[in-house]
Design a protein around this motif. Structure first.
Motif, PDB file in Angstrom:
ATOM      1  N   LEU A  94       1.913   4.662   8.058  1.00 13.95           N
ATOM      2  CA  LEU A  94       1.638   5.468   6.866  1.00 13.95           C
ATOM      3  C   LEU A  94       0.141   5.480   6.562  1.00 13.95           C
ATOM      4  O   LEU A  94      -0.545   4.466   6.732  1.00 13.95           O
ATOM      5  N   PRO A  95      -0.404   6.607   6.083  1.00  9.99           N
ATOM      6  CA  PRO A  95      -1.828   6.632   5.692  1.00  9.99           C
ATOM      7  C   PRO A  95      -2.086   5.690   4.523  1.00  9.99           C
ATOM      8  O   PRO A  95      -1.208   5.466   3.693  1.00  9.99           O
ATOM      9  N   LYS A  96      -3.275   5.133   4.462  1.00  9.97           N
ATOM     10  CA  LYS A  96      -3.595   4.103   3.479  1.00  9.97           C
ATOM     11  C   LYS A  96      -4.359   4.678   2.280  1.00  9.97           C
ATOM     12  O   LYS A  96      -5.190   5.583   2.421  1.00  9.97           O
ATOM     13  N   VAL A  97      -4.067   4.125   1.133  1.00 12.80           N
ATOM     14  CA  VAL A  97      -4.676   4.567  -0.121  1.00 12.80           C
ATOM     15  C   VAL A  97      -6.163   4.207  -0.117  1.00 12.80           C
ATOM     16  O   VAL A  97      -6.539   3.087   0.257  1.00 12.80           O
ATOM     17  N   HIS A  98      -7.002   5.135  -0.523  1.00 14.61           N
ATOM     18  CA  HIS A  98      -8.424   4.828  -0.652  1.00 14.61           C
ATOM     19  C   HIS A  98      -9.100   5.842  -1.558  1.00 14.61           C
ATOM     20  O   HIS A  98      -8.560   6.924  -1.828  1.00 14.61           O
ATOM     21  N   PHE A  99     -10.289   5.511  -2.029  1.00  9.60           N
ATOM     22  CA  PHE A  99     -11.146   6.400  -2.809  1.00  9.60           C
ATOM     23  C   PHE A  99     -12.313   6.829  -1.929  1.00  9.60           C
ATOM     24  O   PHE A  99     -12.837   6.026  -1.152  1.00  9.60           O
ATOM     25  N   ASP A 100     -12.740   8.072  -2.070  1.00  3.75           N
ATOM     26  CA  ASP A 100     -13.933   8.513  -1.349  1.00  3.75           C
ATOM     27  C   ASP A 100     -15.183   7.857  -1.919  1.00  3.75           C
ATOM     28  O   ASP A 100     -16.074   7.451  -1.177  1.00  3.75           O
ATOM     29  N   PHE A 101     -15.264   7.791  -3.237  1.00  5.21           N
ATOM     30  CA  PHE A 101     -16.362   7.095  -3.906  1.00  5.21           C
ATOM     31  C   PHE A 101     -15.999   6.947  -5.377  1.00  5.21           C
ATOM     32  O   PHE A 101     -14.959   7.443  -5.836  1.00  5.21           O
ATOM     33  N   CYS A 102     -16.826   6.248  -6.140  1.00  6.51           N
ATOM     34  CA  CYS A 102     -16.559   5.974  -7.554  1.00  6.51           C
ATOM     35  C   CYS A 102     -17.075   7.126  -8.408  1.00  6.51           C
ATOM     36  O   CYS A 102     -18.215   7.583  -8.242  1.00  6.51           O
ATOM     37  N   LEU A 118       3.324   5.662  -5.976  1.00  2.00           N
ATOM     38  CA  LEU A 118       3.207   5.524  -7.429  1.00  2.00           C
ATOM     39  C   LEU A 118       1.947   6.168  -7.987  1.00  2.00           C
ATOM     40  O   LEU A 118       1.930   6.589  -9.148  1.00  2.00           O
ATOM     41  N   LYS A 119       0.895   6.284  -7.214  1.00  2.00           N
ATOM     42  CA  LYS A 119      -0.367   6.780  -7.775  1.00  2.00           C
ATOM     43  C   LYS A 119      -0.308   8.255  -8.167  1.00  2.00           C
ATOM     44  O   LYS A 119      -1.125   8.727  -8.948  1.00  2.00           O
ATOM     45  N   THR A 120       0.683   8.984  -7.653  1.00  2.00           N
ATOM     46  CA  THR A 120       0.888  10.365  -8.088  1.00  2.00           C
ATOM     47  C   THR A 120       2.343  10.611  -8.493  1.00  2.00           C
ATOM     48  O   THR A 120       2.784  11.762  -8.567  1.00  2.00           O
ATOM     49  N   ASP A 131       0.830  -1.200   0.000  1.00  2.00           N
ATOM     50  CA  ASP A 131       0.000   0.000   0.000  1.00  2.00           C
ATOM     51  C   ASP A 131       0.870   1.257   0.000  1.00  2.00           C
ATOM     52  O   ASP A 131       0.546   2.242  -0.674  1.00  2.00           O
ATOM     53  N   ALA A 132       1.990   1.234   0.713  1.00  2.00           N
ATOM     54  CA  ALA A 132       2.903   2.386   0.721  1.00  2.00           C
ATOM     55  C   ALA A 132       3.485   2.623  -0.669  1.00  2.00           C
ATOM     56  O   ALA A 132       3.616   3.774  -1.118  1.00  2.00           O
ATOM     57  N   LEU A 133       3.827   1.543  -1.360  1.00  2.00           N
ATOM     58  CA  LEU A 133       4.347   1.672  -2.724  1.00  2.00           C
ATOM     59  C   LEU A 133       3.276   2.250  -3.645  1.00  2.00           C
ATOM     60  O   LEU A 133       3.556   3.112  -4.491  1.00  2.00           O
ATOM     61  N   LEU A 144     -10.507  12.613  -5.071  1.00  2.00           N
ATOM     62  CA  LEU A 144     -11.202  11.462  -4.502  1.00  2.00           C
ATOM     63  C   LEU A 144     -10.246  10.360  -4.081  1.00  2.00           C
ATOM     64  O   LEU A 144     -10.668   9.379  -3.472  1.00  2.00           O
ATOM     65  N   GLU A 145      -8.970  10.504  -4.432  1.00  2.00           N
ATOM     66  CA  GLU A 145      -7.989   9.444  -4.177  1.00  2.00           C
ATOM     67  C   GLU A 145      -6.984   9.949  -3.143  1.00  2.00           C
ATOM     68  O   GLU A 145      -5.903  10.392  -3.471  1.00  2.00           O
ATOM     69  N   GLN A 146      -7.389   9.880  -1.930  1.00  2.00           N
ATOM     70  CA  GLN A 146      -6.548  10.398  -0.856  1.00  2.00           C
ATOM     71  C   GLN A 146      -5.950   9.237  -0.047  1.00  2.00           C
ATOM     72  O   GLN A 146      -6.477   8.137  -0.059  1.00  2.00           O
ATOM     73  N   PRO A 147      -4.899   9.465   0.679  1.00  2.00           N
ATOM     74  CA  PRO A 147      -4.137  10.715   0.706  1.00  2.00           C
ATOM     75  C   PRO A 147      -3.188  10.794  -0.484  1.00  2.00           C
ATOM     76  O   PRO A 147      -3.025   9.820  -1.220  1.00  2.00           O
TER      77      PRO A 147
END
Length: 599
Positions: free
Chosen positions: A571-579, A532-534, A526-528, A587-590
């Motif tokens: 570390l904070p975890k990757v998640h979406f607020d909604f689709c 990578l997502k930004t 998840d940290a990786l 919507l893709e925080q943090p």
């Protein structure tokens, strides 16, 4: 002797049409022909590049039995890359990553048409004149292209929105792109020319070989791209023009000379093929079990895909014949790949792509070129299409005018220990998706599927002295998937299924359902993904350096040291607020911040 040597050097520069650095202007003279003259085999010049990129070809169809010429001429005389992935399992965004050497979240062309993708959005973004072929031309290359370039390049806009970066080109344009028997081409940015009752893959080969002749006739190095539509699904151009009904894609088509082939071929009945119990997450877990008629249709569809690849395989042989006859093969890199993969029947699916499973994202890559070893398979590295584009730039000595996200692929040239150390770090690949899922074929009730936004991390490394391959998916629905592909190659046992059922994400409060070692791995993956997502530029290539600026951690193997357990868990975890459709970073925080790095 010194004067004679200087004169010979000056004569060589004049003959090459260069500027003393191996660079010519590489521009078209307006009639689609090269400005240079020669035979394409001048000693000491930059290497040539020939790219063959198919459409929707999964790694499972990259075999000697299916494509014997490809294996005899290219794979057996070069390097086959076992871990090569698409940045987006959809053709247009993937091809933009090739053209721009950028991850999809950086170029933000995420679909095949407006508002989120396609040729019009590519133009609106200002990307024309700033692409890989443009940069190759600036480095002294003559450049040519034939076949599929980008979705939403149409018979209506192909003149007003011209393609840049090519001395000559023949671009398939919509609505004729996927009509195997009625292809329409924009020749050198001109109005569409329709070829009635002509097999598309064959005319792509014919046109491409003519471009190769032009390239070989010049003293400049060249890039020639061949982009046949095989084995993409068939789409009738007449139906597309009429605008009638839903998106409809059916069995790929082939010329009569291949009727006799693969008559008994069937899809492999693996663990994931039409399972008794539903699998996956989001809309995938709602799919019904396929009936017998549907399975028979999938086998027929598969046979069509194999037959449509035979003309591509013939084209590969013709390309090598021409390069050999011209004496140019020893100074030419020939690359074979695909824009994205394709699935049939796995996880109860109709034909299609757009998901994060291996069949959707894993594609062929084989490279043959000067100095490369013969007949080896790279099983260690993990690369994507962005890296392939960067490799072309590096071969050509070309420089983009913005920061790119790729790394040079290990061509196994024996460049020494420093290069080997750099290559050993690249064992990850990111695939992203932000639009609807797409299903194809005659058994589909509705072509599009909602809630299909996800990020997928693919990691090939070692943990506790053993090789591991993980596929980790974070979905907009809040669900997650983790597959250990060493023990579960068909992705039928989602390690994180219990957490999905309990709604434990994104807090990772998993002590009651996950063992401690799985939690440790999960925190690191998840940290990786968080980095990578930004990511941009070098952080896409070496994400661990972002996490560990000291440079002491470069791989998952390094990161699994227990001294880092508390850091990764915190570390904070990757998640979406909604689709929501389209790349919506809010919507893709943090998002990654430098203060999160290990101190």
């Amino acid at each position: 002797m010194l004067i004679r040597t200087v004169l010979l050097c000056l004569l060589s520069l004049v003959a090459a049409g260069g500027d003393g650095n191996g660079n010519g202007n590489g521009k078209s003279n307006g009639n689609g022909k090269s400005n240079g003259k020669g035979h394409g085999k001048q000693p000491g010049r930059k290497p040539n590049i020939v790219l063959i990129i198919t459409d929707d070809q999964d790694a499972g169809t990259h075999t000697r039995e299916i494509m014997p010429r490809l294996f005899d001429r290219l794979v057996d005389n070069g390097v086959n890359y076992e871990n090569f992935f698409t940045p987006v399992s959809l053709c247009c965004p993937s091809r933009v990553s090739l053209l721009r050497t950028q991850a999809a979240h950086n170029h933000n062309i995420t679909n095949v048409e407006l508002p989120h993708g396609g040729w019009v959005k590519f133009n609106n973004a200002g990307y024309v004149n700033h692409t890989m072929p443009d940069f190759l031309q600036a480095a002294g290359y003559n450049t040519y292209y034939v076949g599929k370039y980008m979705n939403d390049q149409t018979d209506k806009n192909c003149v007003d929105l011209p393609v840049s970066g090519f001395n000559a080109s023949d671009m398939l344009v919509d609505p004729y792109t996927y009509d195997y028997w009625k292809p329409g081409f924009s020749v050198n940015n001109g109005p569409v020319e329709i070829h009635e009752n002509t097999y598309s893959n064959d005319i792509v080969a014919q046109k491409g070989l003519a471009h190769l002749d032009s390239a070989l006739a010049s003293d400049r190095p060249f890039f020639v791209g061949f982009a046949p539509i095989g084995p993409h699904s068939y789409m009738n151009s007449t139906l597309r023009l009429s605008g009638s009904g839903r998106l409809y894609m059916d069995t790929p088509e082939w010329p009569e000379r291949h009727d006799h082939m693969f008559k008994d071929a069937k899809l492999e009945r693996t663990e994931s093929f039409n399972p008794d119990e539903p699998m996956g997450v989001s809309w995938v877990k709602t799919l019904p079990k396929l009936n017998e008629s549907n399975v028979e249709y999938l086998d027929e569809f598969y046979r069509g895909r194999l037959r449509s690849l035979q003309s591509v395989d013939e084209m590969v042989g013709q390309i090598f014949d021409k390069l050999e006859a011209a004496g140019a093969l020893d100074n030419t890199y020939v690359i074979y790949t695909a824009d994205n993969g394709f699935a049939l029947g796995t996880h109860r699916r109709q034909p299609g792509k757009t998901l994060a499973f291996e069949e959707d994202i894993k594609v062929p890559l084989a490279i043959r070129g000067p100095g490369m070893p013969k007949g080896i398979t790279d099983k260690v590295s993990s690369y994507g299409i962005v890296d392939l584009s960067r490799t072309f730039l590096d071969i050509a000595g070309a420089k983009p005018d913005y920061e790119n996200d790729g790394t040079k692929i290990n061509l196994h040239l024996g460049e020494g220990k420093l290069a080997d150390k750099q290559y050993s770090k690249h064992r990850h690949s990111l695939t992203e998706f932000w639009v609807r899922g797409i299903e194809e074929g005659k058994f589909v009730d509705a072509s599009y599927r909602e809630n299909n936004t996800y990020r997928t991390l693919r990691v090939h490394d070692q943990v506790d002295g053993k090789p591991v391959t993980y596929s980790y998916h974070v979905w907009c629905t809040g669900e997650r998937e983790l597959y250990n592909l060493v023990s579960d190659p068909y992705q039928v046992r989602n390690i994180l299924a219990p957490l999905n059922e309990l709604g434990k994400f994104p807090a990772f409060d998993a002590g009651d359902v996950l063992d401690a070692q799985t939690q440790r791995v999960l925190h690191r993956l998840d940290a990786l993904t968080l980095v990578l997502k930004t990511c941009k530029g070098q952080s896409c290539v070496e994400p661990y350096t972002t996490l560990f600026p000291s440079g002491k951690v470069n791989t998952l193997k390094d990161a699994m040291n227990r001294r880092y357990d508390e850091y990764f868990a915190a570390l904070p975890k990757v998640h979406f607020d909604f689709c929501m459709l389209g790349y919506q970073s809010r919507l893709e925080q943090p998002e990654w911040k430098d203060e999160l790095a290990f101190k």
